[in-house]
Design a protein around this motif. Structure first.
Motif, PDB file in Angstrom:
ATOM      1  N   SER A  14      47.754  46.238  45.166  1.00  0.00           N
ATOM      2  CA  SER A  14      47.029  45.705  46.316  1.00  0.00           C
ATOM      3  C   SER A  14      47.471  44.271  46.556  1.00  0.00           C
ATOM      4  CB  SER A  14      45.520  45.749  46.058  1.00  0.00           C
ATOM      5  OG  SER A  14      44.825  44.872  46.929  1.00  0.00           O
ATOM      6  N   ARG A  87      47.578  47.995  50.651  1.00  0.00           N
ATOM      7  CA  ARG A  87      47.810  48.649  49.363  1.00  0.00           C
ATOM      8  C   ARG A  87      49.047  49.530  49.429  1.00  0.00           C
ATOM      9  NH1 ARG A  87      41.670  50.802  49.268  1.00  0.00           N
ATOM     10  NH2 ARG A  87      40.689  48.819  49.836  1.00  0.00           N
ATOM     11  N   SER A 187      38.691  44.228  42.497  1.00  0.00           N
ATOM     12  CA  SER A 187      40.068  43.730  42.513  1.00  0.00           C
ATOM     13  C   SER A 187      40.127  42.479  41.650  1.00  0.00           C
ATOM     14  CB  SER A 187      40.520  43.398  43.942  1.00  0.00           C
ATOM     15  OG  SER A 187      40.516  44.549  44.761  1.00  0.00           O
TER      16      SER A 187
END
Length: 309
Positions: A14, A87, A187
């Motif tokens: 990502s 991503r 994340s």
């Protein structure tokens, strides 16, 4: 794990770009430009597996139960306005993205950064550092105003990286099992690599280190009160050992321009067209043949939206 999580977690890389606009530009037009001009171009680049653009309201310092010693507020002129999460399935996808489109066309596309952006930082997350733990929203590719309270919660690290990351993983897993939580994606950010961004042709407008974040949790809850149950008295000691700031940005809209490796209807036609097509049930304007005629091979097979009609 739900099908939505499994599909999303196919992406192993990502790159989340987070920032704010130039001060003289009207926010309304920046948001429309990003949504209907910039994002459809990004959605067509090679190698993209998923592309979601989040637009934020001002930090809500009272969204979570406060714990002394943690910073929940943020200066008005240092708050993020958006996050664009692009991503890729793997390194090959990221490499293909880096060479797409060819030559001067890419330079023109990246010119949007100089046009719009005052400050932004791109944060890379790799492998299990970017994972969706739960998704009960039943919408794979959200488009437009959010139907449930949604927050982008950004964290600044205290202590060592390993301890911080382990704590955030445990926190995300606990939140994912909390009653009333519909979605949790964590994340964990690598330290921004300015040399890599420069080599890729990006204008460098990175935030100073003290304004950078080290993690982001994307969370959706059934109702606002659920947020108050996420941090409890049991967190008092541990959280201060690992976290020094938590900034909760309410998410007002999300646009998904690429899903599972294919541009969505929003990614092909822009949100204004998407909205009009859905309002009048213009299914003829979504047919694969028509879209491929309009947009070429990138539209082959039609959009894979995963949205509820």
């Amino acid at each position: 794990m739900s099908d939505l999580c499994q599909t999303e977690n196919i992406a192993t890389i990502s790159r989340a770009t987070c920032g704010w606009k130039k001060s003289h530009l009207p926010l309304e037009w920046v948001r429309k430009y990003w949504r209907d001009v910039h994002s459809p171009a990004i959605a067509r680049r090679a190698g993209v597996y998923d592309y979601r653009h989040y637009q934020f309201d001002s930090v809500d310092a009272k969204a979570l139960q406060p714990i002394s010693g943690i910073e929940y507020a943020a200066a008005a002129d240092a708050q993020l306005m958006w996050a664009s999460d692009v991503r890729y399935a793997d390194e090959a996808g990221l490499s293909a993205f880096g060479t797409s489109p060819d030559g001067d066309v890419k330079a023109q596309l990246l010119g949007d950064i100089d046009l719009i952006v005052d400050r932004s930082t791109t944060y890379k997350s790799v492998g299990e550092n970017a994972q969706t733990y739960v998704d009960h929203t039943k919408v794979a590719a959200p488009q437009g105003p959010v139907p449930h309270p949604s927050f982008a919660i950004f964290f600044r690290q205290a202590g060592d990286e390993s301890g911080f990351r382990n704590y955030l993983r445990k926190l995300a897993q606990r939140w994912a099992s909390t009653n009333g939580v519909l979605r949790v994606r964590l994340s964990l950010f690598d330290v921004p690599d300015m040399e890599a961004e420069r080599k890729a042709g990006y204008p460098i407008k990175t935030h100073p280190i003290e304004q950078q974040y080290q993690a982001w949790i994307d969370i959706v809850v059934s109702e606002q009160q659920v947020m108050k149950r996420l941090i409890t008295g049991d967190d008092q000691r541990d959280i201060r050992n690992h976290v020094r700031a938590i900034h909760s940005y309410p998410v007002n809209v999300i646009y998904t321009s690429n899903y599972a490796g294919r541009p969505t209807l929003v990614g092909l036609r822009g949100y204004a067209a998407f909205e009009a097509i859905r309002a009048l049930n213009g299914v003829n304007q979504e047919t694969p043949g028509l879209l491929e005629w309009l947009y070429g091979p990138v539209a082959k097979g039609g959009p894979l939206d995963g949205t509820n009609r």
